[in-house]
Enzyme design. Structure first.
Site, PDB file in Angstrom:
ATOM      1  N   GLU A 111       6.983   4.281 -16.430  1.00  0.00           N
ATOM      2  CA  GLU A 111       7.610   5.595 -16.481  1.00  0.00           C
ATOM      3  C   GLU A 111       7.490   6.252 -15.111  1.00  0.00           C
ATOM      4  O   GLU A 111       6.432   6.220 -14.488  1.00  0.00           O
ATOM      5  CB  GLU A 111       6.956   6.467 -17.549  1.00  0.00           C
ATOM      6  CG  GLU A 111       7.133   5.901 -18.959  1.00  0.00           C
ATOM      7  CD  GLU A 111       6.619   6.838 -20.029  1.00  0.00           C
ATOM      8  OE1 GLU A 111       5.952   7.837 -19.676  1.00  0.00           O
ATOM      9  OE2 GLU A 111       6.881   6.579 -21.221  1.00  0.00           O
ATOM     10  N   HIS A 121     -42.214  -7.532  -5.499  1.00  0.00           N
ATOM     11  CA  HIS A 121     -41.997  -6.092  -5.566  1.00  0.00           C
ATOM     12  C   HIS A 121     -41.584  -5.758  -6.996  1.00  0.00           C
ATOM     13  O   HIS A 121     -41.242  -6.653  -7.790  1.00  0.00           O
ATOM     14  CB  HIS A 121     -40.913  -5.658  -4.571  1.00  0.00           C
ATOM     15  CG  HIS A 121     -39.625  -6.407  -4.715  1.00  0.00           C
ATOM     16  ND1 HIS A 121     -39.456  -7.710  -4.292  1.00  0.00           N
ATOM     17  CD2 HIS A 121     -38.435  -6.053  -5.258  1.00  0.00           C
ATOM     18  CE1 HIS A 121     -38.229  -8.121  -4.559  1.00  0.00           C
ATOM     19  NE2 HIS A 121     -37.586  -7.129  -5.161  1.00  0.00           N
ATOM     20  N   ALA A 180     -39.549 -13.777  -0.346  1.00  0.00           N
ATOM     21  CA  ALA A 180     -38.966 -12.470  -0.049  1.00  0.00           C
ATOM     22  C   ALA A 180     -39.916 -11.334  -0.379  1.00  0.00           C
ATOM     23  O   ALA A 180     -39.555 -10.163  -0.177  1.00  0.00           O
ATOM     24  CB  ALA A 180     -37.657 -12.303  -0.811  1.00  0.00           C
ATOM     25  N   ASP A 214       8.030   4.939  -9.971  1.00  0.00           N
ATOM     26  CA  ASP A 214       6.919   4.608 -10.874  1.00  0.00           C
ATOM     27  C   ASP A 214       5.673   4.383 -10.032  1.00  0.00           C
ATOM     28  O   ASP A 214       5.318   3.257  -9.701  1.00  0.00           O
ATOM     29  CB  ASP A 214       7.269   3.375 -11.699  1.00  0.00           C
ATOM     30  CG  ASP A 214       6.203   3.052 -12.736  1.00  0.00           C
ATOM     31  OD1 ASP A 214       5.260   3.856 -12.896  1.00  0.00           O
ATOM     32  OD2 ASP A 214       6.301   1.994 -13.374  1.00  0.00           O
ATOM     33  N   GLU A 235       7.088   8.809 -12.113  1.00  0.00           N
ATOM     34  CA  GLU A 235       6.574  10.091 -11.648  1.00  0.00           C
ATOM     35  C   GLU A 235       7.621  10.669 -10.689  1.00  0.00           C
ATOM     36  O   GLU A 235       8.575   9.989 -10.324  1.00  0.00           O
ATOM     37  CB  GLU A 235       5.242   9.918 -10.904  1.00  0.00           C
ATOM     38  CG  GLU A 235       4.063   9.595 -11.798  1.00  0.00           C
ATOM     39  CD  GLU A 235       4.134   8.214 -12.409  1.00  0.00           C
ATOM     40  OE1 GLU A 235       3.920   8.111 -13.638  1.00  0.00           O
ATOM     41  OE2 GLU A 235       4.432   7.240 -11.698  1.00  0.00           O
ATOM     42  N   ASP A 278       2.426   4.885 -10.713  1.00  0.00           N
ATOM     43  CA  ASP A 278       1.222   4.332 -11.337  1.00  0.00           C
ATOM     44  C   ASP A 278       1.465   3.032 -12.088  1.00  0.00           C
ATOM     45  O   ASP A 278       0.531   2.468 -12.662  1.00  0.00           O
ATOM     46  CB  ASP A 278       0.563   5.354 -12.262  1.00  0.00           C
ATOM     47  CG  ASP A 278       1.476   5.811 -13.393  1.00  0.00           C
ATOM     48  OD1 ASP A 278       2.504   5.163 -13.621  1.00  0.00           O
ATOM     49  OD2 ASP A 278       1.147   6.823 -14.042  1.00  0.00           O
ATOM     50  N   ASP A 281      24.498  -4.007   3.254  1.00  0.00           N
ATOM     51  CA  ASP A 281      24.947  -5.201   3.974  1.00  0.00           C
ATOM     52  C   ASP A 281      26.470  -5.161   4.055  1.00  0.00           C
ATOM     53  O   ASP A 281      27.177  -5.751   3.237  1.00  0.00           O
ATOM     54  CB  ASP A 281      24.464  -6.460   3.250  1.00  0.00           C
ATOM     55  CG  ASP A 281      24.844  -7.738   3.994  1.00  0.00           C
ATOM     56  OD1 ASP A 281      25.389  -7.639   5.115  1.00  0.00           O
ATOM     57  OD2 ASP A 281      24.603  -8.827   3.438  1.00  0.00           O
ATOM     58  N   MET A 286      23.224  25.175  10.359  1.00  0.00           N
ATOM     59  CA  MET A 286      24.401  25.564   9.569  1.00  0.00           C
ATOM     60  C   MET A 286      25.186  26.683  10.235  1.00  0.00           C
ATOM     61  O   MET A 286      26.340  26.926   9.878  1.00  0.00           O
ATOM     62  CB  MET A 286      23.969  25.996   8.164  1.00  0.00           C
ATOM     63  CG  MET A 286      23.617  24.843   7.244  1.00  0.00           C
ATOM     64  SD  MET A 286      23.644  25.319   5.499  1.00  0.00           S
ATOM     65  CE  MET A 286      22.390  26.596   5.475  1.00  0.00           C
ATOM     66  N   HIS A 336      26.407  16.064   5.887  1.00  0.00           N
ATOM     67  CA  HIS A 336      24.981  16.338   5.708  1.00  0.00           C
ATOM     68  C   HIS A 336      24.243  15.285   4.886  1.00  0.00           C
ATOM     69  O   HIS A 336      23.061  15.053   5.099  1.00  0.00           O
ATOM     70  CB  HIS A 336      24.825  17.710   5.054  1.00  0.00           C
ATOM     71  CG  HIS A 336      23.442  18.254   5.051  1.00  0.00           C
ATOM     72  ND1 HIS A 336      22.614  18.194   3.950  1.00  0.00           N
ATOM     73  CD2 HIS A 336      22.730  18.883   6.023  1.00  0.00           C
ATOM     74  CE1 HIS A 336      21.462  18.770   4.224  1.00  0.00           C
ATOM     75  NE2 HIS A 336      21.495  19.191   5.483  1.00  0.00           N
TER      76      HIS A 336
END
EC number: 4.2.1.110
Length: 900
Positions: free
Chosen positions: A349, A630, A627, A343, A351, A345, A101, A120, A155
């Protein structure tokens, strides 16, 4: 032999977090090229549901179209999954971008570099422009562009606060300074915004160092360093390796993390090509991942010794190679373009994700996104999972589709003319979820994560019918779900939930007691899952699908509620009520009856087991309709009916109380049946036959042994009509409560378990406190100077009258082989079901107040109790093997002593 719906043994320690599922969605296809993708929060005060900015480098004949793709999930109740493009600018060979911003008006502006050149080997000598595009605060195209500065070969850049916090600064680094010049170092530049950034003046430019072939710039914001740093740190990945730059308030400092891939003769690329910092526990820099070298093929991680200071600059780092993805090509480049930490999962911690451009010829291993997860903090070991197989030049992480904490992934195909061009360049998002939906002909497959191993709550509405919105919910352990008090209802499919009101605590499990009935209404503002998590159907009130009583089928139209992010094939589905007489299984029955069926939803676990959780379908019957009796002789499942609306208030389940052979299902004598009325928003308990300890009885063909049974709507005059509406949950066989209910003689808790009298000299122990599955369980004799008795957590298994015994230190469960074998030795394990074991024990108390632990009753076996052998353990003179023996053995009683 008997599967169970509980997601994990009740007192096993919390499972490690598993990766979520990812719902792929095409954001933009048919692109001419692809290079950069960025999550772009339109406003600076919210990072939820950001837009996406994506573009390619363009060519000499075609400028690059910088587009902002507007997030369809940023507004509530949006029914479209289309990302609308808004053109921001057309530029020559743009490379990197970021945002901040700049004007301090609450809207993020775009900071971008262009005029790079085609490669390059074709650096524009007077190019390398850094500019910013002013956000107008509305979805308008062609944003006003102002120049910040220049440096040929520009770059990479990032916005932040590097020497001051009162205005935006930009760190910008060229990769080379001239065409094909891989040896001359490039400046590391800090641009600082002027007092009036809208003025035409260039920004203040300060050179704070030089580096070779920098391919990636990342920052660690000071706010994420737990007060360790005053200003943002700059991470550079290039030929010099991975290093960190920061300003300490007086001067610029540098810390070399590592030199990366070693130099080899004839290869112009060494060091690193990308790097990211991963949080581990309380350390914001628990590891640093790296892709090596420039457009390389090697994934490495830098770690520091246990006990090292937190952060980057006070530690010594060691490089470890995790993977090498195929050989380099003739130009000494590979397929890796970027690494990113997040994170994924939700376990606190990070990944890290690896963006793979692709290969020629195509190669699964070298295309898409790999996710590396830290699985052994002590030894810094990582597992690897493929998230996407679509070319990924860059990765952006954010929550693109909800207000939760999930991390979604956006990618853009790498497609640069003259270098590597992936087929069908596209921008894609992979939405983090606990539920995936897929069409199966006329039904839907819903694949769900294991609730015990997820850290995210997932809710997916799928059907609006009979005045209720049906929502499939996956809750992680000890998670809260807000509901509408005394209106919303829950049908638990796996795990446990509970809530509290003025009458005390209420618990719900997949089945109440056999032949019982229980309300599904939640009499509180929220419910909470147990330690194994929960999977459930939440019934929310609906104003769309009417209110009971339902006088005609026109009032029972079902509406598809699947969210916009599921596949279009699912969202387009209709869920009609079909007259049961027209179903192929009717065989001429139910003619002219107001009896209808709505199929259906398969709920399976989304792991390699693909285990069935339940099949769900709906039924409705008019007044006086049966119904049909059965007994499920051709299919094996345990069925629970959850009633949404009981038209007469008298409908419910009937079952035969006489032997099967003495009951005529085609002409039933209702005097030979019993009825349980299932009112609105109630469910009934198991109607199948069980053994005394709650295991289902099986017939010779391995189907669940049911009495003849049927839903019978209440009798009466069907004018006016009043339909019953219920949901059938068809589970694989599972254990339930004992019949009759045994007395509760044991309070769950932590105990030392002593053999016989509490003053006896032997106590239950896990050999050497070894957490390895299969470790013997022993009775250790108390010796002078010996260790204190080991502690065990005894826990009641929800939904049953059984208990489990878990070692307090290791979490190993006291298990025996199943089906049981007399005189077998007992062992500790964490995965009893996978190893043909049972961890369930029935508990009784004798007249002396001593406890007996009995295995569940099984066919062809008498009672078997936890006991001790008359033979001493061969390797330990002070140990006696613990076994299971028959009830003729006197030595089967234990005493419990509370433990800390």
């Amino acid at each position: 032999m008997y599967s169970k719906v509980f997601l994990k043994p009740h007192c096993e320690p919390e499972q490690p977090a598993a990766l979520p599922l990812f719902q792929p969605q095409l954001v933009q296809g048919g692109r001419p090229d692809g290079y950069w993708v960025e999550a772009f929060p339109f406003r600076s005060d919210s990072s939820k549901c950001p837009n996406i900015i994506g573009y390619g480098l363009g060519t000499y004949d075609m400028k690059s179209d910088i587009q902002m793709l507007v997030n369809p999930y940023a507004t509530t109740n949006n029914q479209s999954s289309s990302w609308t493009p808004v053109p921001l600018a057309k530029l020559d060979f743009p490379v990197a971008m970021h945002y901040a911003d700049i004007t301090k008006n609450g809207f993020n502006d775009v900071i971008i570099t262009d005029q790079y050149g085609s490669s390059m080997d074709d650096i524009w000598a007077y190019g390398g422009r850094v500019s910013w595009l002013e956000n107008p605060g509305e979805l308008r195209d062609n944003w006003t562009m102002r120049t910040i500065g220049h440096s040929p070969g520009m770059h990479r850049l990032k916005a932040g606060h590097f020497t001051r916090t009162d205005r935006v600064q930009v760190v910008a680094v060229p990769i080379v300074v001239a065409s094909s010049d891989l040896t001359t170092p490039a400046d590391v530049i800090i641009f600082t915004a002027p007092d009036d950034p809208r003025s035409e003046q260039l920004w203040q430019r300060d050179v704070v160092g030089t580096r070779h072939l920098v391919h990636e710039v990342a920052i660690v914001p000071a706010a994420e360093t737990d007060g360790e740093m005053r200003f943002d740190q700059i991470i550079l990945a290039g030929r010099d390796g991975v290093d960190c730059l920061w300003y300490d308030g007086a001067r610029w400092q540098r810390h070399l993390v590592g030199t990366g891939l070693p130099e080899e003769r004839g290869d112009p690329y060494w060091g690193a090509g990308s790097a990211a910092v991963g949080r581990v526990g309380d350390d914001y820099a628990g590891y640093i991942c790296s892709a090596e070298a420039f457009h390389g093929n090697t994934v490495s991680v830098y770690t520091k010794p246990a006990g090292s200071p937190t952060g980057i600059v006070r530690a010594e780092w060691t490089r470890h190679v995790l993977d090498v993805f195929g050989p380099l090509n003739g130009k000494h480049t590979g397929s890796i373009h970027q690494v990113v930490c997040a994170d994924i999962d939700g376990d606190g911690e990070d990944e890290f994700l690896v963006a793979m451009m692709g290969a020629d010829p195509p190669d699964f291993q070298r295309t898409g996104v790999w996710c590396y997860k830290l699985v052994d903090r002590t030894n810094m070991k990582f597992s690897k999972t493929k998230v996407s197989s679509v070319s990924a030049g860059r990765i952006a992480t954010a929550n693109f589709h909800s207000q939760g904490s999930e991390v979604d992934i956006a990618t853009i195909s790498y497609s640069v003319p003259g270098y590597f061009e992936s087929p069908n360049p596209s921008i894609n998002v992979f939405l983090s979820t606990g539920i995936l939906a897929e069409r199966l002909d006329e039904e839907v497959m819903l694949r769900v994560v294991r609730a015990g191993s997820t850290r995210f709550k997932t809710e997916m509405e799928f059907l609006d019918v009979a005045g209720k919105k049906l929502t499939l919910v996956v809750l992680p352990p000890f998670a809260r779900l807000d509901v509408e008090r005394n209106v919303s209802g829950v049908k638990v499919m796996a795990g446990t939930v509970c809530w509290a009101d003025e009458n005390g605590k209420h618990e719900r499990v997949p089945a109440t007691r056999p032949f019982g009935c229980e309300s599904m209404i939640v009499s509180a503002d929220y419910l909470e899952s147990g330690e194994e998590g929960a999977i459930l159907v939440l019934y929310k009130p609906s104003s769309t699908s009417g209110r009971p009583p339902f006088r005609s089928m026109d009032e029972l139209v079902a509406h598809n509620l699947f969210p916009a992010y599921v596949p279009d094939s699912v969202r387009a589905m209709k869920f009609p009520w079909v007259r049961c007489a027209d179903r192929p299984w009717a065989h001429g029955r139910f003619k002219d009856l107001d009896f209808f069926n709505l199929i259906g939803f398969h709920v399976n676990f989304a792991d390699d087991s693909a285990a069935v959780l339940a099949h769900v379908q709906l039924w409705t019957a008019g007044i006086g309709v049966s119904a049909g009796f059965h007994n499920h002789v051709e299919a094996s499942f345990c069925e629970i009916h959850a009633c949404i609306a009981n038209g007469t208030g008298r409908g419910g389940m009937r079952w035969a109380t006489v032997p099967d052979a003495n009951f005529n299902p085609d002409s039933p004598n209702l005097e030979d049946t019993e009825l349980i009325v299932v009112p609105d928003m109630h469910e009934h308990g198991p109607l199948w036959r069980t053994r005394p300890d709650g295991h289902p009885l099986l017939r010779m063909n391995d189907t669940i042994d049911y009495p003849w049974h049927a839903w019978l709507a209440g009798a009466g005059n069907p004018s006016p009509q009043a339909f019953d509406v219920w949901v059938a949950f068809e589970f694989p066989g599972f254990e339930t409560f004992s019949t009759p209910p045994p007395p509760r003689v044991l309070e769950p808790g932590r105990y030392a378990i002593r053999f016989g009298d509490p003053h006896q000299t032997a106590s239950l122990a896990l050999q050497k406190n070894d957490a390895t599955d299969g470790t013997p369980v022993l009775a250790l004799l108390d010796l002078d100077g010996g260790p204190s008795p080991q502690a065990w957590n005894i826990s009641h298994v929800p939904g049953t009258d059984m208990y489990e015994i878990a070692h307090a230190k290791t979490g190993s469960l006291v298990c025996a082989r199943w089906p049981p074998v007399k005189n077998q030795r007992v062992a500790g394990t964490h995965s009893p079901a996978a190893m043909g074991l049972t961890s369930r024990w029935a508990v009784t108390k004798n007249t002396k107040g001593q406890i007996t632990f009995r295995l569940p009753e099984a066919p062809d076996h008498g009672p078997l109790f936890l006991s001790v052998s008359a033979i001493r353990h061969q390797q330990e003179a002070d140990a006696i093997p613990v076994i299971v023996q028959g009830d003729s053995i006197e030595l089967s009683a234990w005493s419990l002593v509370p433990a800390n």
